[in-house]
Scaffold this motif. Structure first.
Motif, PDB file in Angstrom:
ATOM      1  N   MET A   1       0.832  -1.221  -0.054  1.00 13.48           N
ATOM      2  CA  MET A   1      -0.020  -0.403  -0.291  1.00 13.48           C
ATOM      3  C   MET A   1       0.879   1.583  -0.124  1.00 13.48           C
ATOM      4  O   MET A   1       1.931   0.844   0.511  1.00 13.48           O
ATOM      5  CB  MET A   1      -0.876  -0.400   1.058  1.00 13.48           C
ATOM      6  N   ALA A   2       0.620   1.905  -0.584  1.00 13.55           N
ATOM      7  CA  ALA A   2       1.604   3.837  -0.604  1.00 13.55           C
ATOM      8  C   ALA A   2       0.991   4.297  -0.041  1.00 13.55           C
ATOM      9  O   ALA A   2      -0.102   4.379   1.333  1.00 13.55           O
ATOM     10  CB  ALA A   2       0.967   4.282  -1.836  1.00 13.55           C
ATOM     11  N   PHE A   3       2.357   5.122   0.665  1.00 14.35           N
ATOM     12  CA  PHE A   3       2.247   5.852   1.421  1.00 14.35           C
ATOM     13  C   PHE A   3       1.522   7.208   1.219  1.00 14.35           C
ATOM     14  O   PHE A   3       0.485   7.532   2.719  1.00 14.35           O
ATOM     15  CB  PHE A   3       2.859   6.208   1.924  1.00 14.35           C
ATOM     16  N   SER A   4       1.154   7.607   0.615  1.00 14.72           N
ATOM     17  CA  SER A   4       0.764   8.771   0.134  1.00 14.72           C
ATOM     18  C   SER A   4       0.294   8.628  -1.295  1.00 14.72           C
ATOM     19  O   SER A   4       1.057   7.530  -2.042  1.00 14.72           O
ATOM     20  CB  SER A   4       2.287   9.556  -0.821  1.00 14.72           C
ATOM     21  N   LEU A  39      -7.771   8.688  -5.396  1.00 17.58           N
ATOM     22  CA  LEU A  39      -8.483   8.400  -4.429  1.00 17.58           C
ATOM     23  C   LEU A  39      -9.342   7.125  -4.757  1.00 17.58           C
ATOM     24  O   LEU A  39      -9.479   6.335  -3.927  1.00 17.58           O
ATOM     25  CB  LEU A  39      -9.638   9.713  -4.396  1.00 17.58           C
ATOM     26  N   GLY A  40      -9.453   6.313  -6.438  1.00 18.19           N
ATOM     27  CA  GLY A  40      -9.855   5.209  -6.226  1.00 18.19           C
ATOM     28  C   GLY A  40      -8.661   4.253  -5.740  1.00 18.19           C
ATOM     29  O   GLY A  40      -9.082   3.227  -5.194  1.00 18.19           O
ATOM     30  N   SER A  41      -7.685   3.988  -5.406  1.00 22.87           N
ATOM     31  CA  SER A  41      -6.704   3.463  -5.229  1.00 22.87           C
ATOM     32  C   SER A  41      -6.183   3.576  -4.193  1.00 22.87           C
ATOM     33  O   SER A  41      -6.306   2.670  -2.925  1.00 22.87           O
ATOM     34  CB  SER A  41      -5.495   3.746  -5.446  1.00 22.87           C
ATOM     35  N   VAL A  42      -7.200   4.420  -3.253  1.00 26.17           N
ATOM     36  CA  VAL A  42      -7.166   3.858  -2.036  1.00 26.17           C
ATOM     37  C   VAL A  42      -8.377   2.969  -1.429  1.00 26.17           C
ATOM     38  O   VAL A  42      -9.225   3.074  -1.156  1.00 26.17           O
ATOM     39  CB  VAL A  42      -7.498   5.866  -0.613  1.00 26.17           C
ATOM     40  N   SER A  43      -7.415   1.903  -0.182  1.00 30.13           N
ATOM     41  CA  SER A  43      -8.390   1.074  -0.332  1.00 30.13           C
ATOM     42  C   SER A  43      -8.736   1.318   1.581  1.00 30.13           C
ATOM     43  O   SER A  43      -9.247   0.673   2.198  1.00 30.13           O
ATOM     44  CB  SER A  43      -7.507  -0.081   0.471  1.00 30.13           C
ATOM     45  N   LEU A  63      -1.705  12.169   2.020  1.00 29.74           N
ATOM     46  CA  LEU A  63      -1.277  13.717   1.973  1.00 29.74           C
ATOM     47  C   LEU A  63      -0.215  13.425   1.013  1.00 29.74           C
ATOM     48  O   LEU A  63       0.409  12.585   0.221  1.00 29.74           O
ATOM     49  CB  LEU A  63      -1.171  13.261   3.503  1.00 29.74           C
ATOM     50  N   PRO A  64       0.700  14.537   0.577  1.00 27.25           N
ATOM     51  CA  PRO A  64       1.630  14.827  -0.444  1.00 27.25           C
ATOM     52  C   PRO A  64       3.056  13.905  -0.143  1.00 27.25           C
ATOM     53  O   PRO A  64       3.190  14.296  -1.167  1.00 27.25           O
ATOM     54  CB  PRO A  64       1.222  16.410  -0.763  1.00 27.25           C
ATOM     55  N   VAL A  69       8.941  12.270   6.381  1.00 26.57           N
ATOM     56  CA  VAL A  69       7.811  13.072   7.002  1.00 26.57           C
ATOM     57  C   VAL A  69       8.634  13.735   8.772  1.00 26.57           C
ATOM     58  O   VAL A  69       9.829  13.212   9.252  1.00 26.57           O
ATOM     59  CB  VAL A  69       6.993  12.361   7.477  1.00 26.57           C
ATOM     60  N   ILE A  70       8.626  14.468   8.060  1.00 31.01           N
ATOM     61  CA  ILE A  70       9.074  15.995   9.578  1.00 31.01           C
ATOM     62  C   ILE A  70       7.816  16.084  10.585  1.00 31.01           C
ATOM     63  O   ILE A  70       6.916  17.137  10.012  1.00 31.01           O
ATOM     64  CB  ILE A  70       9.370  17.347   8.817  1.00 31.01           C
TER      65      ILE A  70
END
Length: 397
Positions: A1-4, A39-43, A63-64, A69-70
């Motif tokens: 799963m992609a982080f972003s 958004l269609g790939s967000v499961s 989030l982009p 991540v800071i």
């Protein structure tokens, strides 16, 4: 799963598409760019999000930032019931999203965390920006954490603590005898002379501050059990948070995380600087510059927001409204909130509560409405004069 699941950027006005993996500021037409996601790939399911750490990064799919991540633990601030104040205002279902309890003491940490993280990921080494105070405090703090150099121009009238916060983090800080628009012109000229060495981190002139701010919308909906309140009331200067909340609501609708009608959005300004209110009352699509802007609520002293058309679009689309309040009402309501609820909030946050009173009196807000106001910073960051007795040792109290 992609982080972003970041896909691309597009222009909020003309629709031109840009590569999100390149450093971008405004569209060639001069308008802000907005981050878009696949958004269609967000499961992920909302129930999965509940198991994550209580920071804004729990929504990382939308989030982009992909890798760098800071963070200083920003996000998931409380949604506090205000029963005593709500009773007095005639709105028993009054809630406050309290972003005074966030790193650097204001909601600006949201935009800074995401904006700096993405800038660092894209290779930015130094940035410059104008600020009324809290944005500088946040961006220079996160910039320091990311190892970036920062240059800031701030009105001389900004709170002393904001100067201190910026200077202590190593920012190259300049005070300007003028308002935020004057600061913006000076920073713009500096960036143009830098030959690309300075990234423009001004409000809406980079695409990612809004992505951090939109997490206020995600959090409110999650904290209410993945549903919307009836009304969300937001103190509006540059309006990034209001634009972001509206963007979040639309994304959650598409994701299926939210159903039903959207909340009515309210933009709150000061009667001493109310370009959005003036434009809304005229039914306009853009605002006119406000002459001689003055208000105790420094964060909403913006005479001509770059994203005015986006603010107004959000208000019209949600059957919302815009209202201006006097500084005297803002300060009185700030004290009343502290006395009734123990919450010492910033003037911008107090302005939203003064607006609730006004809108309840007019009938625009009903007694049965569930209303969320945004407190965008800690009251202790602002100068407040109090009159108290001074005693000598041995005096009676």
């Amino acid at each position: 799963m992609a982080f972003s699941h970041l896909s691309h950027l597009d222009c909020a006005r003309c629709g031109n598409r840009y590569d999100a993996d390149e450093i971008n500021n405004l569209c060639t037409c001069g308008s802000p760019l907005l981050a878009r996601y696949d958004l269609g790939s967000v499961s992920v399911d909302p129930s999965d999000i509940a198991q994550r750490e209580p920071t804004l990064w729990r929504y990382h799919e939308v989030l982009p930032v992909r890798e760098r991540v800071i963070s200083m633990g920003e996000g998931m601030t409380p949604l506090l019931p205000l029963p005593a104040l709500g009773k007095q205002l005639g709105v028993p279902g009054l809630l406050m999203k309290d972003d005074g309890l966030i790193p650097t003491g204001s909601f600006k940490a949201r935009g800074a965390a995401v904006g700096v993280s993405r800038a660092a990921e894209l290779g930015v080494k130094a940035f410059a920006m104008p600020s009324n105070g809290n944005a500088s405090a946040a961006w220079t703090a996160y910039g320091a954490r990311a190892g970036m150099r920062s240059v800031v121009a701030m009105p001389e009238s900004a709170p002393l603590i904001n100067r201190t916060e910026s200077a202590i983090t190593g920012a190259q800080l300049y005070l300007v005898r003028g308002h935020i628009g004057d600061c913006g012109q000076m920073i713009g000229a500096l960036i143009a002379r830098s030959g690309g060495a300075l990234f423009d981190a001004s409000t809406l002139k980079e695409p990612y501050r809004i992505e951090g701010k939109k997490t206020m919308g995600y959090e409110i909906v999650e904290q209410l059990g993945w549903r919307s309140p009836d009304v969300i009331v937001y103190p509006t200067g540059g309006g990034v948070g209001l634009i972001g909340i509206y963007k979040a609501l639309l994304e959650m609708l598409e994701l299926g995380w939210l159903t039903g009608p959207l909340p009515r959005l309210v933009a709150v300004q000061s009667s001493g600087c109310a370009p959005i209110v003036q434009a809304f009352n005229a039914g306009a699509k853009v605002s006119e510059p406000w002459p001689d802007p003055k208000t105790v609520a420094f964060g909403i002293t913006v005479p001509k927001p770059l994203g005015d058309f986006l603010i107004l679009e959000a208000l019209y689309a949600t059957n919302g409204t815009a209202v201006a309040v006097d500084d005297s009402d803002t300060l009185a309501t700030q004290a009343l909130c502290a006395q009734l609820e123990g919450a010492f909030i910033c003037p911008e946050g107090a302005a939203t509560l003064a607006a609730v009173r006004s809108l309840r009196t007019s009938g625009w807000i009903k007694q049965s409405d569930e209303v969320v106001v945004l407190n965008t910073g800690a009251g202790a960051k602002y100068p407040v004069d109090v009159d108290v007795p001074v005693l000598n040792p041995g005096d009676s109290i």
